[in-house]
Scaffold this active site. Structure first.
Site, mmCIF file in Angstrom:
data_model
loop_
_atom_site.group_PDB
_atom_site.id
_atom_site.type_symbol
_atom_site.label_atom_id
_atom_site.label_comp_id
_atom_site.label_asym_id
_atom_site.label_seq_id
_atom_site.Cartn_x
_atom_site.Cartn_y
_atom_site.Cartn_z
ATOM 1 N N MET A 1 21.976 -2.519 31.051
ATOM 2 C CA MET A 1 21.015 -1.428 30.910
ATOM 3 C C MET A 1 21.706 -0.233 30.252
ATOM 4 O O MET A 1 22.902 -0.224 30.049
ATOM 5 C CB MET A 1 20.442 -1.043 32.270
ATOM 6 C CG MET A 1 19.694 -2.167 32.923
ATOM 7 S SD MET A 1 18.137 -2.548 32.101
ATOM 8 C CE MET A 1 17.074 -1.287 32.811
ATOM 9 N N CYS A 2 20.947 0.780 29.992
ATOM 10 C CA CYS A 2 21.460 1.902 29.237
ATOM 11 C C CYS A 2 20.952 3.183 29.886
ATOM 12 O O CYS A 2 20.244 3.153 30.876
ATOM 13 C CB CYS A 2 20.971 1.833 27.793
ATOM 14 S SG CYS A 2 21.232 0.210 27.062
#
Lengths: 267, 267
Positions: A1-2
């Site tokens: 994820m970011c």
């Protein structure tokens, strides 16, 4: 994820305070070490700095921390690779031109079984599902409104009405939190996690979550300034951030939300 | 007027030595103080650094001098404003996506009475004649070859055959020295002034014109490396640079010219 960071202001503002904390999540206070990027609009043009090195350890991030660039619209992203290798072409934000304006986009989340048909006006350069989503959004705008220029571009409300259902469709494939701007307006979609804060007069002190840094915005602002900061998770620990509703589409202009799911908000 | 710097190599190479001298022309050894930019390709993506401050005095240029970015195709530009104000949207290089690749373009010269009809696939963001020329070149490629992707993109020879006559037409409006690349190939047009050098084994020492800096390329290269450097004016004073013919179109690949006015060159 970011993780995502966005800023939308009514007067050109530097993002150094927010970026200081945000960049720490790129390898120090969090695990997003697979590249990062930041785009600053100046009128209809944008300059985009990207690097495949962790934001906490990148010479380019060091430049951003030390060189104040004032802008009304900024989008930044730190990456934890899930789809696509760690290389430059997979770093957000992505940038394209539409109707004589730069458009900038960054995405947090994963999309499953997402392979939109792209007719060819906008094609991804890298391998991410995110860039495919961006191309689909721009292609949809182009198909809907055709060739436009500075004289007859559609307004934010018309654009929102086209983007929102496409974002809802994309979000059916997984998590789709995104920031997108043409330098005038910040379009945002939240499928799971995004928060914002509006800072306006009287400005107060703010203290970062990710490092012991404090700023008194009252000393660096005027009474008329208004700044909206949008982030995956609150950047400060002594202010009240507003979580986005799940599956909501919010449009920011002049440092505040102006449309929530197509409905105008009042000041 | 402006100055151009390009590099095309068969192996990723850093441009720090050439950029050191070139950046001096942005305010120190020459008058090109109205912004500058540099774009580095990494595969099909490019990262583009632009700044409206003089290259000799820009924090972004300082970063480039200190952070070696290895690339097979680099385009840089320092600007002396003639058309368009000193602002970011008028800084070269310009960048657009075509067929899933980034395309980068920079131009030296002025064009008079140049107002091409642009149907709308590529529109200028800024006010320069240069960006209009770039949009015209891309629009022509798109009209000629249609929608393409990684599987069926036209080759360099086909692209050259389309670009060359358009460049000749543009050059009828004034001076049109330009560098343009998609990360694989460097397309160049010279209407008045452009020089190049090919460096290959056995590598020698080189000494800059614009400052007292020398490098022994033999110590930083392998036998197989080959690098073509292209510039408005020779960057070194102890090597032989080859001037381009007036109104010529030269294509570089793998560190050497491969097509001159459509004719294949031999090694």
């Amino acid at each position: 994820m970011c993780q995502l960071l966005g800023m939308n202001c009514n007067t050109p503002t530097d993002i150094q305070f927010s970026f200081e904390g945000f960049a720490k999540r790129g390898g120090l206070t969090d695990e997003h070490v697979d590249g990062w990027g930041i785009a600053f609009f100046e009128e209809s043009a944008a300059r985009c700095f990207i690097d495949h090195r962790p934001a906490s350890d990148s010479p380019v991030a060091e430049l951003i921390r030390n060189y104040p660039i004032r802008s009304c619209n900024v989008i930044s992203h730190i990456r934890k690779a899930t789809v696509g290798q760690v290389k430059l072409q997979n770093c957000h934000p992505f940038i394209r031109e539409l109707w004589g304006q730069a458009w900038v986009f960054a995405h947090n989340g994963d999309l499953k079984n997402f392979a939109p048909t792209l007719q060819g006006d906008y094609l991804p350069i890298g391998e991410t599902d995110s860039e495919q989503a961006f191309c689909l959004l721009l292609q949809t705008l182009k198909n809907e409104f055709g060739y436009r220029n500075a004289e007859n571009r559609p307004g934010a409300k018309e654009i929102e009405a086209v983007l929102r259902p496409v974002c809802e469709k994309i979000a059916e494939h997984g998590t789709f939190n995104m920031l997108m701007s043409n330098g005038q307006t910040m379009y945002t979609h939240c499928s799971t996690k995004l928060e914002y804060i509006v800072r306006a007069y009287p400005f107060k002190q703010a203290h970062l979550v990710d490092c012991d840094l404090q700023v008194d915005f009252g000393t660096v602002t005027t009474q008329n300034d208004r700044v909206a900061v949008i982030a995956t998770a609150a950047l400060t620990d002594n202010e009240v951030w507003t979580p986005f509703d799940t599956n909501s589409f919010v449009v920011f202009e002049d440092g505040r939300p102006v449309l929530k799911n197509g409905v105008e908000t009042t000041l």
